[in-house]
Enzyme design. Structure first.
Site, PDB file in Angstrom:
ATOM      1  N   TYR A  44      25.495 -19.474 -21.187  1.00  0.00           N
ATOM      2  CA  TYR A  44      25.139 -18.218 -21.870  1.00  0.00           C
ATOM      3  C   TYR A  44      24.027 -18.460 -22.878  1.00  0.00           C
ATOM      4  O   TYR A  44      23.098 -17.677 -23.004  1.00  0.00           O
ATOM      5  CB  TYR A  44      26.367 -17.613 -22.571  1.00  0.00           C
ATOM      6  CG  TYR A  44      26.086 -16.227 -23.098  1.00  0.00           C
ATOM      7  CD1 TYR A  44      26.332 -15.104 -22.309  1.00  0.00           C
ATOM      8  CD2 TYR A  44      25.534 -16.033 -24.372  1.00  0.00           C
ATOM      9  CE1 TYR A  44      26.041 -13.834 -22.764  1.00  0.00           C
ATOM     10  CE2 TYR A  44      25.232 -14.764 -24.832  1.00  0.00           C
ATOM     11  CZ  TYR A  44      25.496 -13.667 -24.022  1.00  0.00           C
ATOM     12  OH  TYR A  44      25.197 -12.406 -24.477  1.00  0.00           O
ATOM     13  N   PHE A  46      -0.793   2.548 -18.652  1.00  0.00           N
ATOM     14  CA  PHE A  46       0.077   2.224 -17.528  1.00  0.00           C
ATOM     15  C   PHE A  46       1.377   3.005 -17.728  1.00  0.00           C
ATOM     16  O   PHE A  46       1.813   3.207 -18.865  1.00  0.00           O
ATOM     17  CB  PHE A  46       0.346   0.723 -17.369  1.00  0.00           C
ATOM     18  CG  PHE A  46       1.183   0.484 -16.146  1.00  0.00           C
ATOM     19  CD1 PHE A  46       0.639   0.691 -14.882  1.00  0.00           C
ATOM     20  CD2 PHE A  46       2.533   0.175 -16.235  1.00  0.00           C
ATOM     21  CE1 PHE A  46       1.426   0.579 -13.733  1.00  0.00           C
ATOM     22  CE2 PHE A  46       3.311   0.047 -15.099  1.00  0.00           C
ATOM     23  CZ  PHE A  46       2.757   0.243 -13.849  1.00  0.00           C
ATOM     24  N   THR A  47       1.966   3.408 -16.625  1.00  0.00           N
ATOM     25  CA  THR A  47       3.090   4.352 -16.674  1.00  0.00           C
ATOM     26  C   THR A  47       4.230   3.911 -17.604  1.00  0.00           C
ATOM     27  O   THR A  47       4.588   4.638 -18.539  1.00  0.00           O
ATOM     28  CB  THR A  47       3.641   4.565 -15.254  1.00  0.00           C
ATOM     29  OG1 THR A  47       3.919   3.289 -14.678  1.00  0.00           O
ATOM     30  CG2 THR A  47       2.615   5.296 -14.380  1.00  0.00           C
ATOM     31  N   ASP A  94      -1.330  -6.787 -22.403  1.00  0.00           N
ATOM     32  CA  ASP A  94      -0.445  -6.667 -21.249  1.00  0.00           C
ATOM     33  C   ASP A  94      -0.970  -7.720 -20.277  1.00  0.00           C
ATOM     34  O   ASP A  94      -1.953  -7.506 -19.571  1.00  0.00           O
ATOM     35  CB  ASP A  94      -0.488  -5.264 -20.647  1.00  0.00           C
ATOM     36  CG  ASP A  94       0.464  -5.142 -19.451  1.00  0.00           C
ATOM     37  OD1 ASP A  94       0.832  -6.204 -18.890  1.00  0.00           O
ATOM     38  OD2 ASP A  94       0.830  -4.016 -19.072  1.00  0.00           O
ATOM     39  N   LYS A 153       4.597 -10.166 -11.080  1.00  0.00           N
ATOM     40  CA  LYS A 153       3.267 -10.128 -10.461  1.00  0.00           C
ATOM     41  C   LYS A 153       2.689 -11.548 -10.426  1.00  0.00           C
ATOM     42  O   LYS A 153       3.088 -12.352  -9.591  1.00  0.00           O
ATOM     43  CB  LYS A 153       2.352  -9.166 -11.240  1.00  0.00           C
ATOM     44  CG  LYS A 153       2.631  -7.702 -10.945  1.00  0.00           C
ATOM     45  CD  LYS A 153       3.784  -7.144 -11.725  1.00  0.00           C
ATOM     46  CE  LYS A 153       3.851  -5.634 -11.722  1.00  0.00           C
ATOM     47  NZ  LYS A 153       5.075  -5.133 -12.406  1.00  0.00           N
ATOM     48  N   ARG A 172      -1.369   6.887  -6.850  1.00  0.00           N
ATOM     49  CA  ARG A 172      -1.783   6.565  -8.219  1.00  0.00           C
ATOM     50  C   ARG A 172      -2.791   7.634  -8.621  1.00  0.00           C
ATOM     51  O   ARG A 172      -3.992   7.461  -8.563  1.00  0.00           O
ATOM     52  CB  ARG A 172      -2.421   5.178  -8.316  1.00  0.00           C
ATOM     53  CG  ARG A 172      -1.478   4.025  -8.059  1.00  0.00           C
ATOM     54  CD  ARG A 172      -0.684   3.501  -9.227  1.00  0.00           C
ATOM     55  NE  ARG A 172       0.462   4.244  -9.683  1.00  0.00           N
ATOM     56  CZ  ARG A 172       1.523   3.680 -10.271  1.00  0.00           C
ATOM     57  NH1 ARG A 172       1.604   2.374 -10.425  1.00  0.00           N
ATOM     58  NH2 ARG A 172       2.507   4.415 -10.725  1.00  0.00           N
ATOM     59  N   PHE A 176       6.908   9.946 -10.786  1.00  0.00           N
ATOM     60  CA  PHE A 176       6.460   9.497  -9.468  1.00  0.00           C
ATOM     61  C   PHE A 176       7.503   8.667  -8.730  1.00  0.00           C
ATOM     62  O   PHE A 176       7.515   8.631  -7.505  1.00  0.00           O
ATOM     63  CB  PHE A 176       5.161   8.686  -9.598  1.00  0.00           C
ATOM     64  CG  PHE A 176       5.291   7.484 -10.480  1.00  0.00           C
ATOM     65  CD1 PHE A 176       5.179   7.610 -11.851  1.00  0.00           C
ATOM     66  CD2 PHE A 176       5.549   6.232  -9.947  1.00  0.00           C
ATOM     67  CE1 PHE A 176       5.320   6.505 -12.679  1.00  0.00           C
ATOM     68  CE2 PHE A 176       5.692   5.124 -10.760  1.00  0.00           C
ATOM     69  CZ  PHE A 176       5.585   5.261 -12.133  1.00  0.00           C
TER      70      PHE A 176
END
Ligand code: F0G
Length: 499
Positions: free
Chosen positions: A73, A125-126, A216, A259, A383, A450
């Protein structure tokens, strides 16, 4: 001088069969999904280009490392490996794992944004914007105008316009700007990079005003590759070296490990400021998990640590972006309008240009993505206006200049032949794009609509009218493709360059 072709820098050890449904089955599947490719089950998809997020193929080393998960943990050994890999390649002092990128965005937004604050950034960005707004902030776009023009060939369309930034700082006051949010390889602009030169200028500007920069860094490795390839004086530097400099120009980052970092789940938040990091660790316990696992299993952190090492290898990144460019070039050659230059993580179709008969209020990109699925089983995503959502103050739909369909390429998953089939499918659809029917909402979720929205065609029940229906075409005039001619695209035969 002739150069040999390059090939994928790996060989395939395990395969996953692909299935292809009939067109009739796909028509049923898209209708059941409310014409939203996010709601189509994976089993009904042939080539899945919905996203590059969490869809990478892991290496044998990564899979082997998953057997070395230390599932304690607290203080898992894998946490220390991850911390070491992030520090070495991203260079930040404090590393806090999160379950994925938006977990890090949530913590950062709660930590730094107060109601009424303004957060400038190089295009929204969303999920990032959603968390900034949930914390009471207001996102303001300060990306250069070129990013909004799909045909502009500038090499660094992710760059921030310093005049716009200055205006925002003057209006809002530096004290009400918790940080400038700098996205690498800007997703919604078509995977377009920011240059080192621009980032250095933004740093100097922010230093003068005492404002933080939060990166980001989700696609920072891909951005580093474009810097290496395109920016003056950078071609001799390694990807790792450039990545470190990019990160050194910020005070911290959020990162979706799904990514660049080549894993199926994971993310992290980094902060150089020790006191802020301590507060962030305290928030992480509430929302994600203890600060040494942040919602991840030990094995997930180990796979991410190794994925980070693999991601900065020159042969990896060259092949990854090379594959995207390969697909993009096929489409350009055939006359299909795509965002230029070709992006890092996908090829973005200019749906507004492909479907001039579908008004923006009928969501051309959403319709085109649905039609492509019906046509070929290739799954892409919208998009454009559906992703952009509504203006919070007025409730009106936002219509960004870019109305795109993203063909997103997962890392190390598909072959060049899959890219050929994808190009053939898009080109075939472009030949009878007049047959695509616009869509209207039947269900519109409140947040990030979306993902879960449902639609219906504005006329009839199909998003793609069949060939030969002539007067039944969406535009009321047949494109002529039914009769074998091709108006939109003239060079389908340029495909199959390997032949
Ligand atoms: N930032 C950027 C630039 C992203 O592209 C994403 C995710 C996130 C943050 C959030 O990360 O998904 O791990 O929570 N993009 C995915 C996509 C969803 O398909 O573009 P996450």
């Amino acid at each position: 001088m002739s150069r040999r072709s390059w090939a994928e820098p790996y060989k395939i050890k395990m395969v996953e069969p692909l299935r292809m449904m009939s067109r009739a089955e796909r028509e049923e599947a898209i209708e059941a999904a409310g014409f939203n490719t996010f709601l189509v089950p994976s089993r009904a998809v042939y080539i899945d280009l919905l996203t590059d997020s969490g869809t990478s193929a892991m290496s044998d080393r990564q899979w082997a490392s998953m057997m070395m998960g230390d599932e304690a943990y607290a203080g898992s050994e894998n946490y220390f490996h991850l911390e070491e890999a992030v520090r070495r390649h991203y260079g930040y002092r404090n590393v806090i794992p999160t379950h994925q990128g938006r977990g890090a965005e949530h913590i950062l937004s709660r930590l730094l944004i107060k109601p009424g604050d303004t957060v400038p950034g190089n295009m929204y960005f969303t999920t990032t914007k959603a968390h900034q707004e949930l914390a009471g902030g207001r996102f303001v776009d300060v990306i250069g105008d070129r990013a909004h023009d799909p045909d502009d060939e500038s090499p660094f369309k992710g760059n921030i316009d310093l005049f716009k930034l200055e205006r925002v700082v003057k209006e809002a006051g530096a004290a009400r700007i918790p940080y400038v949010c700098v996205q690498c390889n800007v997703n919604m602009a078509g995977g377009q990079p920011i240059s080192l030169e621009n980032l250095r200028a933004v740093r100097a500007f922010c230093d003068r005003h005492g404002i933080r920069i939060m990166l980001d860094a989700t696609r920072a490795v891909e951005n580093a590759y474009f810097i290496q390839q395109r920016e003056a004086g950078q071609s001799e530097r390694s990807i790792g070296d450039i990545l470190l400099e990019v990160c050194s120009l910020s005070d911290g980052c959020t990162n979706s490990g799904k990514k660049d970092c080549l894993v199926n789940i994971g993310g992290f938040l980094c902060l150089n400021d020790d006191a802020l990091a301590e507060e962030a660790r305290n928030l992480v316990v509430v929302f994600e998990g203890l600060h040494t696992y942040g919602g991840l299993a030990g094995r997930d952190m180990e796979a991410m640590a190794i994925g980070i090492e693999e991601s900065v290898q020159q042969d990896h990144i060259r092949a990854r972006i090379g594959q995207v460019e390969y697909l993009g070039r096929l489409l350009i050659k055939a006359g299909v309008p795509i965002v230029r230059p070709i992006g890092g993580h996908g090829v973005f179709l200019n749906a507004a240009k492909m479907l001039p008969h579908v008004p923006r209020e009928q969501f051309p990109a959403q319709a085109l993505a649905a039609a492509l699925y019906v046509e070929s089983g290739v799954r892409a995503m919208e998009r454009g206006a559906v992703s952009a959502g509504r203006d919070h103050a007025t409730g009106a739909n936002l219509y960004p200049r870019l109305e795109l369909v993203r063909l997103t390429i997962p890392r190390r998953v598909y072959t060049q032949a899959h890219m050929d089939v994808t190009a053939e499918s898009v080109i075939e659809l472009a030949r009878h794009a007049d047959h695509v029917v616009g869509l209207k909402f039947t269900h519109e979720p409140k947040h990030l609509r979306f993902f879960q929205a449902r639609f219906a065609p504005v006329v009839g029940s199909k998003v793609l009218r069949g060939h030969g229906e002539g007067a039944g075409c969406a535009s009321g005039r047949c494109c002529g493709a039914c009769r074998g001619s091709s108006r939109v695209v003239s060079a389908a035969s340029t495909l199959n360059p390997g032949a």
